[in-house]
Write a protein that holds these residues in place. Structure first.
Motif, PDB file in Angstrom:
ATOM      1  N   UNK A  80       0.821  -1.202   0.000  1.00 29.57           N
ATOM      2  CA  UNK A  80       0.000   0.000   0.000  1.00 29.57           C
ATOM      3  C   UNK A  80       0.855   1.251   0.000  1.00 29.57           C
ATOM      4  N   UNK A  81       0.209   2.390   0.139  1.00 32.87           N
ATOM      5  CA  UNK A  81       0.927   3.664   0.091  1.00 32.87           C
ATOM      6  C   UNK A  81       1.347   4.154   1.474  1.00 32.87           C
ATOM      7  N   UNK A  82       0.715   3.607   2.528  1.00 30.99           N
ATOM      8  CA  UNK A  82       0.949   4.143   3.859  1.00 30.99           C
ATOM      9  C   UNK A  82       1.305   3.034   4.853  1.00 30.99           C
ATOM     10  N   UNK A  83       1.964   3.442   5.911  1.00 36.03           N
ATOM     11  CA  UNK A  83       2.164   2.553   7.046  1.00 36.03           C
ATOM     12  C   UNK A  83       1.723   3.279   8.307  1.00 36.03           C
ATOM     13  N   UNK A  84       1.504   2.505   9.360  1.00 31.86           N
ATOM     14  CA  UNK A  84       1.062   3.095  10.623  1.00 31.86           C
ATOM     15  C   UNK A  84       2.079   2.763  11.703  1.00 31.86           C
ATOM     16  N   UNK A  90       3.829   8.170  22.081  1.00 27.25           N
ATOM     17  CA  UNK A  90       4.801   8.938  21.307  1.00 27.25           C
ATOM     18  C   UNK A  90       4.096   9.952  20.417  1.00 27.25           C
ATOM     19  N   UNK A  91       4.764  11.048  20.175  1.00 26.33           N
ATOM     20  CA  UNK A  91       4.211  12.063  19.270  1.00 26.33           C
ATOM     21  C   UNK A  91       4.246  11.592  17.815  1.00 26.33           C
ATOM     22  N   UNK A  92       4.968  10.501  17.556  1.00 28.95           N
ATOM     23  CA  UNK A  92       5.065   9.956  16.198  1.00 28.95           C
ATOM     24  C   UNK A  92       3.941   8.969  15.879  1.00 28.95           C
ATOM     25  N   UNK A  93       3.088   8.675  16.854  1.00 34.48           N
ATOM     26  CA  UNK A  93       1.959   7.757  16.651  1.00 34.48           C
ATOM     27  C   UNK A  93       1.086   8.273  15.507  1.00 34.48           C
ATOM     28  N   UNK A  94       0.908   7.417  14.482  1.00 37.58           N
ATOM     29  CA  UNK A  94       0.054   7.848  13.386  1.00 37.58           C
ATOM     30  C   UNK A  94       0.414   7.246  12.055  1.00 37.58           C
ATOM     31  N   UNK A 217       3.867  -0.866  12.171  1.00 37.06           N
ATOM     32  CA  UNK A 217       5.111  -0.998  12.928  1.00 37.06           C
ATOM     33  C   UNK A 217       4.883  -0.509  14.358  1.00 37.06           C
ATOM     34  N   UNK A 218       5.504  -1.169  15.315  1.00 40.14           N
ATOM     35  CA  UNK A 218       5.371  -0.771  16.708  1.00 40.14           C
ATOM     36  C   UNK A 218       6.567  -1.271  17.497  1.00 40.14           C
ATOM     37  N   UNK A 219       6.975  -0.527  18.507  1.00 37.97           N
ATOM     38  CA  UNK A 219       8.036  -0.991  19.405  1.00 37.97           C
ATOM     39  C   UNK A 219       7.487  -1.836  20.543  1.00 37.97           C
ATOM     40  N   UNK A 265      -8.115  -0.570  16.684  1.00 37.25           N
ATOM     41  CA  UNK A 265      -7.780   0.824  16.998  1.00 37.25           C
ATOM     42  C   UNK A 265      -7.218   1.544  15.771  1.00 37.25           C
ATOM     43  N   UNK A 266      -6.521   0.800  14.916  1.00 31.85           N
ATOM     44  CA  UNK A 266      -5.873   1.391  13.741  1.00 31.85           C
ATOM     45  C   UNK A 266      -6.767   1.338  12.512  1.00 31.85           C
TER      46      UNK A 266
END
Length: 358
Positions: A80-84, A90-94, A217-219, A265-266
């Motif tokens: 696809x064109x996007x990843x989450x 984190x402020x990078x969540x999205x 992706x997630x830590x 949630x996503x």
């Protein structure tokens, strides 16, 4: 007679080449099933789910060459064109646009189609499952191999096609192997040994239809990596990837609940219409994770040159993906290791035949 210990990809490649060369051999596999760390689970809805080795690229020339030889087709992984990026703390969540990257591929019909094709070419009479090797003794002109509660087998050469940390802890050698080899093997990480693969099956690819990010992706997890898992025909659908290994301490129901919660949630409420959940905890497999209490860095000692040396006067050959010089731990490395093992056998046989003629 050549004996191959292990019916994973490297062992099957070696067996396939021996069969082509009309050299007698047997493959001994400790488990009831073949394939090693390649495991395609077929669900009740006939959806192929990769619980083991899955992806490869154009740079993996050994694997691509073998697939072409066996008339097996690769197909491109959809991203696809996007990843989450999933981290609510984190402020990078999205959601983010995916950068351009080299395409990755999967094997049409599932990775296990490669295992099945090799096994068919080898012949089931040459593959013996539930034959766990416990001891290998070296004599001047032969090797003697002892299996679980079965008669011993005599071999001209033995190819060990299981991960180094498995054979060094589970097989007794007489005389002992060199200390450097033993210590290196004990400290070689087995790829996938701490992995948890998981997948959620759906009746439709709603993420594609609504341009939602199926690459996640997630830590923290539970999914630390998640990807679209639509099959080549685009009529079976799932999301599949790796869970955080720390989630092993939970039970399956708890993991499933947290996976569904994370995805919903996503991706929204459509996730709640999932047909099934599947998982594979590789550390529970004694032929992949052993000993159980040792943690190593990813790819630690993978590709170490000592694994590409023959031992016991060229009669013992170390194989498995971890021994490969390129891409050790991956399917491509397993193919390289199997090809190299066959070359060692073939060259020794040719050398012995030349000596007899002279």
């Amino acid at each position: 007679m050549i004996i191959i210990v292990g019916a994973g990809l490297s062992g099957l490649v070696a067996g396939y080449r021996l069969k082509q060369a009309k050299i007698p051999f047997k493959i001994l596999e400790a488990k009831e099933s073949i394939g090693g760390r390649i495991f395609t689970k077929i669900t009740e809805n006939e959806t192929p789910i990769e619980m083991g080795a899955t992806w490869f690229g154009r740079q993996h020339q050994n694997l691509n060459s073998l697939l072409n030889e066996l008339h097996l087709k690769p197909f491109r992984q959809y991203h696809g064109e996007y990843y989450f990026y999933d981290d609510q703390n984190s402020s990078y969540h999205g959601k983010y646009k995916l950068p351009q990257q080299e395409p990755s591929y999967r094997i049409a019909g599932g990775s296990f189609s490669l295992i099945n094709t090799l096994a068919e070419r080898i012949g089931e009479d040459n593959i013996l499952t539930s034959h766990k090797v416990e001891e290998i003794k070296a004599y001047e002109d032969r090797l003697i191999l002892k299996r679980n509660d079965l008669d011993s087998i005599q071999a001209d050469q033995i190819i060990i096609s299981v991960p180094p940390k498995i054979w060094v802890n589970q097989i007794q050698f007489e005389p002992e192997l060199p200390k450097e080899l033993i210590e290196t093997a004990k400290n070689t990480q087995t790829w996938m040994e701490d992995s948890i693969k998981a997948a959620v099956e759906f009746s439709e690819p709603f993420w594609k239809e609504n341009q939602l990010p199926s690459t996640i992706m997630s830590n923290y997890g539970p999914f630390v990596e998640c990807y679209d898992h639509t099959n080549q025909q685009e009529n079976k659908f799932a999301l599949c990837g790796f869970l955080n290994p720390a989630f092993k301490e939970m039970n399956k129901e708890e993991r499933e609940q947290l996976v569904i919660q994370q995805l919903s949630n996503i991706l929204g409420e459509k996730v709640l219409e999932a047909k099934s959940y599947h998982e594979c905890i590789w550390s529970e497999d004694d032929q992949v994770k052993w000993p159980k209490d040792i943690f190593m860095q990813p790819h630690q000692n993978n590709g170490h040159p000592i694994f590409r040396k023959p031992f016991f006067k060229n009669r013992l050959i170390i194989s498995s993906s971890e021994s490969a010089s390129l891409f050790p731990g991956y399917m491509d490395g397993a193919v390289e290791a199997g090809e190299n093992a066959f070359k060692h056998v073939f060259e020794k046989i040719q050398s012995e035949q030349n000596q007899q003629l002279n």
